[in-house]
Design an enzyme around this catalytic site. Structure first.
Site, PDB file in Angstrom:
ATOM      1  N   TRP A 176       0.839  -1.195   0.000  1.00 15.90           N
ATOM      2  CA  TRP A 176       0.000   0.000   0.000  1.00 15.90           C
ATOM      3  C   TRP A 176       0.878   1.250   0.000  1.00 15.90           C
ATOM      4  O   TRP A 176       1.891   1.297   0.689  1.00 15.90           O
ATOM      5  CB  TRP A 176      -0.819   0.092   1.279  1.00 15.90           C
ATOM      6  CG  TRP A 176      -1.796  -0.967   1.606  1.00 15.90           C
ATOM      7  CD1 TRP A 176      -1.524  -2.199   2.128  1.00 15.90           C
ATOM      8  CD2 TRP A 176      -3.211  -0.875   1.512  1.00 15.90           C
ATOM      9  NE1 TRP A 176      -2.686  -2.874   2.355  1.00 15.90           N
ATOM     10  CE2 TRP A 176      -3.748  -2.090   1.996  1.00 15.90           C
ATOM     11  CE3 TRP A 176      -4.089   0.121   1.075  1.00 15.90           C
ATOM     12  CZ2 TRP A 176      -5.117  -2.337   2.052  1.00 15.90           C
ATOM     13  CZ3 TRP A 176      -5.451  -0.125   1.134  1.00 15.90           C
ATOM     14  CH2 TRP A 176      -5.953  -1.336   1.602  1.00 15.90           C
ATOM     15  N   CYS A 177       0.461   2.263  -0.721  1.00 18.79           N
ATOM     16  CA  CYS A 177       0.937   3.633  -0.534  1.00 18.79           C
ATOM     17  C   CYS A 177      -0.217   4.549  -0.958  1.00 18.79           C
ATOM     18  O   CYS A 177      -1.279   4.071  -1.334  1.00 18.79           O
ATOM     19  CB  CYS A 177       2.244   3.933  -1.277  1.00 18.79           C
ATOM     20  SG  CYS A 177       2.136   4.090  -3.065  1.00 18.79           S
ATOM     21  N   TYR A 178      -0.006   5.826  -0.900  1.00 22.93           N
ATOM     22  CA  TYR A 178      -1.101   6.766  -1.149  1.00 22.93           C
ATOM     23  C   TYR A 178      -1.813   6.477  -2.471  1.00 22.93           C
ATOM     24  O   TYR A 178      -3.033   6.359  -2.517  1.00 22.93           O
ATOM     25  CB  TYR A 178      -0.576   8.209  -1.108  1.00 22.93           C
ATOM     26  CG  TYR A 178      -1.674   9.243  -1.221  1.00 22.93           C
ATOM     27  CD1 TYR A 178      -2.573   9.433  -0.175  1.00 22.93           C
ATOM     28  CD2 TYR A 178      -1.800  10.020  -2.357  1.00 22.93           C
ATOM     29  CE1 TYR A 178      -3.582  10.373  -0.267  1.00 22.93           C
ATOM     30  CE2 TYR A 178      -2.804  10.966  -2.460  1.00 22.93           C
ATOM     31  CZ  TYR A 178      -3.697  11.147  -1.420  1.00 22.93           C
ATOM     32  OH  TYR A 178      -4.694  12.080  -1.522  1.00 22.93           O
TER      33      TYR A 178
END
Length: 145
Positions: free
Chosen positions: A59-61
């Site tokens: 996950w990241c933004y």
């Protein structure tokens, strides 16, 4: 299933999804949470390539950065998926082994659907041959003389 799991930032969604995965009987290995997104993507991908995990979830933004970082690891095939059908296709047609998700766009319910589809997906052997044909070939130079 052994899943390498990472997020550049712990959020209620990433924490809840990790708990759901554990409660569903999956073993989370090489958990990287709170590290910079390049480290998360590459670290999770390396765990998959090394056989520590069967698949990875990052996950990241936007999901784009962790996918790009994961794909820098030889043998990793990360796919940014926004729905279950895309995740199914990424596993079936592309033999994706790392799933990238956007913290901005993915709700807990949607993440469960996407991860469920990804984890249960089976690569298509015919498609794998096509992908293998795209891999760079190494040529050994024969001595001249």
């Amino acid at each position: 299933m052994r899943i390498a799991y990472g997020a550049d930032e712990a959020t209620p969604t990433t924490d809840s999804v990790a708990a759901w995965l554990r409660a569903s009987g999956h073993q989370l290995v090489r958990e990287l949470v709170g590290a910079p997104w390049p480290s998360v993507g590459a670290g999770v991908a390396q765990a998959v390539v090394d056989g520590v995990a069967e698949v990875g979830v990052v996950w990241c933004y936007t999901g784009t950065g962790v996918a790009m970082a994961a794909n820098k690891v030889a043998g990793a095939r990360a796919a940014l998926c926004v729905d279950a059908d895309t995740a199914t296709g990424a596993r079936r047609w592309n033999d994706a082994n790392v799933l990238a998700l956007s913290q901005r766009l993915t709700t807990e319910e949607l993440a469960r659907e996407i991860i469920g589809a990804f984890a249960s997906g089976v690569p298509d052997a015919d498609e794998l041959q096509v992908i293998a044909g795209l891999e760079p070939q190494t040529h050994s130079a024969a001595p001249h003389g």
